[in-house]
Structures are given as structure tokens and as C-alpha cells.
Design a protein around this motif. Structure first.
Motif, short mmCIF file in Angstrom:
data_model
loop_
_atom_site.label_atom_id
_atom_site.label_comp_id
_atom_site.label_asym_id
_atom_site.label_seq_id
_atom_site.Cartn_x
_atom_site.Cartn_y
_atom_site.Cartn_z
N TYR A 373 53.90 58.96 58.42
CA TYR A 373 53.11 60.04 57.83
C TYR A 373 51.67 59.88 58.26
O TYR A 373 51.13 58.76 58.31
N LEU A 374 51.05 61.00 58.59
CA LEU A 374 49.60 61.01 58.83
C LEU A 374 48.92 61.39 57.53
O LEU A 374 49.24 62.41 56.92
N GLY A 375 48.01 60.56 57.07
CA GLY A 375 47.38 60.78 55.78
C GLY A 375 45.89 61.03 55.89
O GLY A 375 45.19 60.39 56.68
N VAL A 376 45.41 61.98 55.10
CA VAL A 376 43.97 62.21 54.95
C VAL A 376 43.65 61.98 53.49
O VAL A 376 44.29 62.55 52.60
N GLN A 377 42.68 61.13 53.23
CA GLN A 377 42.45 60.64 51.87
C GLN A 377 40.98 60.72 51.50
O GLN A 377 40.10 60.38 52.31
N TRP A 378 40.73 61.17 50.27
CA TRP A 378 39.38 61.19 49.71
C TRP A 378 39.34 60.35 48.45
O TRP A 378 40.23 60.44 47.60
N THR A 379 38.31 59.52 48.34
CA THR A 379 38.06 58.76 47.12
C THR A 379 36.86 59.38 46.42
O THR A 379 35.75 59.35 46.96
N LEU A 380 37.08 59.97 45.26
CA LEU A 380 36.06 60.74 44.57
C LEU A 380 35.82 60.18 43.17
O LEU A 380 36.55 59.30 42.71
N TRP A 381 34.82 60.73 42.50
CA TRP A 381 34.51 60.37 41.12
C TRP A 381 34.33 58.86 40.97
O TRP A 381 34.88 58.22 40.08
N ASP A 382 33.55 58.28 41.88
CA ASP A 382 33.27 56.83 41.85
C ASP A 382 34.54 55.99 41.83
O ASP A 382 34.61 54.95 41.17
N GLY A 383 35.55 56.45 42.54
CA GLY A 383 36.79 55.69 42.65
C GLY A 383 37.83 56.06 41.62
O GLY A 383 38.95 55.55 41.68
N HIS A 384 37.51 56.94 40.68
CA HIS A 384 38.47 57.30 39.63
C HIS A 384 39.50 58.32 40.09
O HIS A 384 40.50 58.52 39.40
N LEU A 385 39.26 59.01 41.19
CA LEU A 385 40.22 59.99 41.69
C LEU A 385 40.48 59.72 43.17
O LEU A 385 39.54 59.62 43.96
N VAL A 386 41.75 59.59 43.53
CA VAL A 386 42.14 59.39 44.93
C VAL A 386 43.08 60.54 45.30
O VAL A 386 44.18 60.66 44.75
N ILE A 387 42.64 61.38 46.23
CA ILE A 387 43.44 62.50 46.72
C ILE A 387 43.98 62.15 48.09
O ILE A 387 43.21 61.77 48.98
N THR A 388 45.28 62.25 48.26
CA THR A 388 45.91 61.95 49.55
C THR A 388 46.81 63.10 49.94
O THR A 388 47.67 63.52 49.17
N MET A 389 46.60 63.61 51.14
CA MET A 389 47.48 64.63 51.71
C MET A 389 48.21 63.99 52.90
O MET A 389 47.57 63.45 53.81
N LEU A 390 49.53 64.03 52.87
CA LEU A 390 50.34 63.41 53.91
C LEU A 390 51.02 64.47 54.76
O LEU A 390 51.53 65.47 54.22
N ILE A 391 51.04 64.24 56.06
CA ILE A 391 51.65 65.18 57.01
C ILE A 391 52.69 64.44 57.83
O ILE A 391 52.43 63.34 58.35
N THR A 392 53.87 65.01 57.94
CA THR A 392 54.91 64.45 58.79
C THR A 392 55.48 65.55 59.67
O THR A 392 55.58 66.70 59.26
N VAL A 393 55.84 65.19 60.91
CA VAL A 393 56.39 66.14 61.89
C VAL A 393 57.74 65.62 62.34
O VAL A 393 57.87 64.47 62.77
N THR A 394 58.77 66.48 62.25
CA THR A 394 60.11 66.10 62.71
C THR A 394 60.66 67.20 63.60
O THR A 394 60.33 68.38 63.44
#
Length: 551
Positions: A373-394
Motif C-alpha cells: 500500500y502507498l500511504g499518505v499520512q498527516w499528524t495533526l492536533w499536536d499528535g492527537h489525530l493521525v490521518i492515513t490514506m492508503l492506495i493500492t493498485v492491482t
């Protein structure tokens, strides 16, 4: 594997604005300095990861640990213990900093326990008869005072007063003469003297621990002093601590993660949304084959597009710089209690090498095995929120599928953000009994001094202390961040941030993929139509339990 790591000297404190942020890190680190009841940590567990507090034996409540003692001991044993199992990455925090504060808190308490052990020997063991009587009285008093019946609490206080009166009577009307008379009086007095001496030491340590607890939650970032992690010569205990800290850092940087069914990807949170673009690969020119390409070619193009997410034509702040990583996801059982990280020549310090990632991306798309999976990740709110979007190609039988999934790890439970409360109680006034006043209580009461003094000699052998007083068992597979993370959906702004990230990511992914298809002579008409439909649907994104299949 740890022998090849580059060890970094001393403690590390995250800087404000650094990748790991600070608030969530300090919230967990502050738990090492707490002095409240250990059972409170059960209120911080989420529905997927449950801690376990082992109660003390009924006759040994005096040896029970408090929150900070149990937490720091459990974290040190789990994260630095010899032969430990792998730990899960703690996205949004710096786990090494948390462990270092646990070590620092343990060192402060150990220094206190050294003094208390000496006091116990001088004022207790040398005058054992009186010491045992006083210890028995306080044990009975503590046991009775813990009952819900108010009469039991009054009876416990009465017991202590009665024994005190008997002690005074014993001093006045001593039944012995000579040496035994002096020893008898000393056996009554010296444990009391030792108690006052121990109380001063305990209060001094309690103030230090509370100041550190409060400072961390206020953002002060008090440093963790851990001289035991600086070896004086090769082979000593500090060298092992440094190796385990380096191993922990390597695991934190690993690109290998684990999928545990409804629990989601451990460390990233549950999957709340999923969007698929799947169409047949058809040449744009009839009678002519399109140029062959691999899944990796599409992934590389998508990676380039994701790297531009922080740029925008309108100056509105927008996305901060994301972390883009190629993840290797290993499936484990929903009720698995441990994980095993990949090894071999394709892995360097727990990180899967690029050529192995490409092979998994291009070949392991069906059946058993790890997935890419290719992941793009943001760490927000001083570390209290972690948003991860994962992309896979088949690609399966001329059908290209691009899947985008959203994962969100919410804030650290509010329990860890509680600052030390002043010890006080409300009582009725003597004359104006219809009015009340607040009375400050001592930071360390009589029972707490006895508890700490009784535990002190046994801290040198933790297994016996845990057997008597109980302790804390951490949830497995263990990671400092996801074990006590709440869902972000109860926080409106956090939920908005997670939902808003889906639309631009999905559009960037589709744009990059369609560009690769055009360059290789693929007819993109159906892909474009399907992309437009998804682009409209994602605008009404709402969180769902995407990993719980209704089948």
C-alpha cells in the motif's frame, strides 16, 4: 539485529513542530509520574485493546502499586525487556521519549526507595517486634478503610488510636527491666520516628513527581534524565538499555504494519471509508495493443502527485507537508496476541527494501502473502489525530483496480491529559454547620508512607512485588499510541479534517493513474466516467466501519 544499529546518546525530547508533535507524546509520558489509583487506566481502554490490572492479594494490599509505578514498570518491561516481542509503531508520538520518561520516573522512585529501605532497616528490622506490630495495625486499618461501609472507616481510625494508647501505656508501665526494657521502648518509638523520617522523603519525592507530571501536560517539556542509559563500559546494563532504545527507534521507522480484521491496521486505526476504481484495460487504438506497464509504474506516478498535495493555487493554508511511505501490510488474526516482523536479506533494520517492495506490489495481488500500500499520512492536533490514506493498485485479467481507503487514529484518551489535582476535602464549619469549607490534605498521608516503606525493600525483586501487590498487563499486540486512542468522530473538527482529506487525495490518485494509462495507450473513457462518479460520491464521505463486513 540490534547490534548493527546506530545508537544515539542520551535522552531525546521532541521539539515543537517536529514530525512527532509533542502534546500526545507528553500526555503519555506524564502517566509515568502519576500517583493516583492504577485501576483508572481501565477507563482509558478502547473497544479493541484492553489492559488488565492484577489486583493485590487480599492480605497484601499494602504492597499495591499506584498508577505511575505500575505504568512505568509495565512500559519499561514491555519496551526494553530482554527477549521482548515486537511492538507496533506509535504514529503521532515519539515512543522513545515516553519510555525515557518511564525510566526517569523509575529512577526517581528507586532513589526514594533506597532511602526508605535504609530507614526500614535502621528503624524497623533492628526493632522488629515493634515494627511488625505497627505494620500489622496499618495493614488492618487500610483493609477496613477500603470498605464501602462508613462504620468500617471509623473502626479503622479507632483501632489506630487504641493501639497508640496501648503503646503509650506500654512505655509508662514497662513489664521488663534492664536491656529488654530499653529495647522494648525503642521498639515502640523507633518505627514511629522512622515513619516521620520516611514521610519527609516521600513528600519531597511526591512534589518532584507532581511537578514533572504538571510540567509535561503544560507543554514545558521537562527533560528525562536517564544516566542508566549511558554505559560506563562495554557489556554493562546501560548498554542493553541503549540497544533496546535503538531497536525501538528502528521499529518505529519500519514500513511493515499489520492488519488485524475489525481492529484495522494496528497503529493507524480502523478503516472508515473505501473507494474503488475498477475498469477493463482496453487499447485506445482498435486492433493495436497498449504498451504493457506494471502496478509499480502507476504507484510511482501517484506518489509524485501526492507529493504536490501541500501546494495550492489559493493561499488558504491547506495541507501541511504529508509523510508518504510505501507500506507492506501483513495480515494477522483478529485475536492475535503478538506479531512477527519480516526478516532476511530483503529487510534492513525492520525496513523492507525498495526492490522487495516492488516485487510485492507487482506480484502479490491475489492469494496469501503480504500486500503493498502507498500511504499518505498527516499528524495533526499536536499528535492527537493521525490521518492515513492508503492506495493500492492491482491488475487481474486485464482489469485495473485502484483502491483508496481512509484510516483515522483519534486523540489519546482524556485520562492522560488530567493534571494533578490538589488533595483536599470539603467539611462543615464548626459553628456555622450549614456552611462548608475546603481543607487541604497532606500530599502524603500516613497510609501512603507505610505503603511506600513496605514496598521499598521489595523493589529490588519485582517478581515478588508483583506477586504480592499485583500490577498492570498491557494489551497485545502492544503499541503506545493505539492502545489508548479514542475515535476521532466525537470531536467535530477532528472528524472534519479526516473527512476533508479524502476528496483531494482521491482526485490526485485518479489524475495520476489516468495519466499513466494515456501514456501507455489505454482507453481511459470508462476510467474517466467512473472517476467522475467517485469524485461526486466522495464529497458526501461519512465514517463507517469498513472493516466490519455485513455478510
Amino acid at each position: 539485529m540490534t547490534d548493527g544499529f546506530d545508537f544515539s546518546p542520551g535522552a531525546q525530547v521532541p521539539l515543537a513542530g517536529a514530525t512527532g508533535q509533542t502534546a500526545a507524546t507528553y500526555a503519555l509520558a506524564a502517566a509515568a509520574y502519576r500517583d493516583d489509583e492504577v485501576t483508572k487506566i481501565l477507563n482509558a481502554d478502547n473497544e479493541w485493546h484492553q489492559s488488565k490490572v492484577t489486583p493485590p492479594r487480599s492480605w497484601a494490599r499494602i504492597f499495591r502499586p499506584n498508577f505511575g509505578e505500575a505504568f512505568s514498570r509495565a512500559v519499561i518491561d514491555r519496551m526494553l525487556g530482554a527477549g521482548r516481542n515486537p511492538v507496533i509503531q506509535s504514529f503521532g508520538i515519539e515512543p522513545q521519549v515516553v519510555v525515557e520518561h518511564c525510566l526517569a520516573a523509575h529512577r526517581i522512585r528507586r532513589d526514594r526507595d533506597n532511602w526508605l529501605s535504609a530507614i526500614t532497616v535502621i528503624c524497623g528490622v533492628l526493632f522488629l517486634p515493634g515494627f511488625l506490630v505497627w505494620l500489622l495495625v496499618f495493614t488492618l486499618r487500610t483493609t477496613m478503610a477500603k470498605r464501602e461501609d462508613k462504620r468500617a472507616g471509623a473502626l479503622a481510625t479507632t483501632l489506630l488510636v487504641a493501639v497508640g494508647a496501648l503503646a503509650v501505656l506500654f512505655l509508662i508501665r514497662m513489664p521488663f527491666t534492664g536491656f529488654w526494657a530499653l529495647y522494648g521502648r525503642a521498639s515502640v518509638v523507633m518505627p514511629v520516628v522512622g515513619w516521620f523520617w520516611a514521610k519527609m522523603i516521600c513528600e519531597r519525592t511526591a512534589r518532584d513527581l507532581r511537578e514533572r507530571w504538571s510540567s509535561l501536560l503544560s507543554g514545558g517539556g521537562v527533560g528525562a534524565k536517564i544516566p542508566e542509559a549511558v554505559p560506563g563500559n562495554p557489556g554493562d546494563a546501560a548498554e542493553q538499555v541503549r540497544k533496546e532504545l535503538a531497536r525501538l527507534g528502528a521499529e518505529q521507522r519500519s514500513n511493515s504494519v499489520f492488519y488485524a480484521g475489525p481492529k484495522g491496521i494496528l497503529g493507524m486505526g480502523t478503516r472508515w471509508g473505501s473507494w474503488q476504481l475498477a475498469e477493463e484495460l482496453v487499447s485506445a487504438e482498435p486492433g493495436k495493443e497498449f504498451h504493457p506497464f506494471r502496478s509499480w509504474d502507476v504507484i510511482v506516478a501517484i506518489q509524485g502527485g501526492l507529493g504536490m498535495l501541500e501546494r495550492t493555487s489559493i493561499n488558504t493554508g491547506g495541507f501541511p507537508k504529508p509523510s508518504i511511505t510505501h507500506w507492506i501490510v501483513t495480515p494477522i488474526g483478529e485475536k492475535a496476541t503478538e506479531v512477527s516482523r519480516p526478516g532476511g536479506t530483503d529487510v534492513d533494520a525492520y525496513t523492507v527494501r525498495t526492490h522487495a517492495i516492488q516485487d510485492i506490489c507487482n506480484k502479490q495481488q491475489f492469494g496469501s502473502g503480504d500486500r503493498h500500500y502507498l500511504g499518505v499520512q498527516w499528524t495533526l492536533w499536536d499528535g492527537h489525530l493521525v490521518i492515513t490514506m492508503l492506495i493500492t493498485v492491482t491488475v487481474l485479467h486485464d482489469t485495473l483496480r485502484i483502491e483508496v481507503t481512509g484510516h483515522a487514529l483519534g486523540p489519546v484518551n482524556a485520562l492522560f491529559n488530567e493534571k494533578p489535582a490538589a488533595k483536599e476535602k470539603t467539611v462543615q464549619k464548626s459553628l456555622r454547620f450549614w456552611e462548608t469549607r475546603t481543607v487541604k490534605l497532606p500530599l502524603i498521608d500516613a497510609d501512603e508512607v507505610v505503603r511506600l516503606a513496605a514496598r521499598a525493600p521489595l523493589t529490588w525483586y519485582p517478581p515478588l512485588l508483583n506477586w504480592l501487590g499485583g500490577g498492570l498487563t498491557l494489551p497485545e499486540p502492544f503499541g503506545l499510541r493505539h492502545a489508548w486512542a479514542d475515535q476521532p468522530w466525537r470531536h467535530r473538527f477532528m472528524a472534519d479534517d479526516a473527512l476533508r482529506a479524502a476528496t483531494p487525495v482521491l482526485r490526485v490518485v485518479h489524475t495520476a493513474a489516468l495519466k499513466v494509462l494515456r501514456e501507455n495507450g489505454v482507453d481511459v473513457e470508462k476510467f474517466g466516467s467512473r472517476s467522475a462518479v467517485l469524485s461526486g460520491a466522495v464529497q458526501e464521505a461519512s465514517p463507517k466501519k469498513a472493516d466490519v463486513y455485513d455478510a
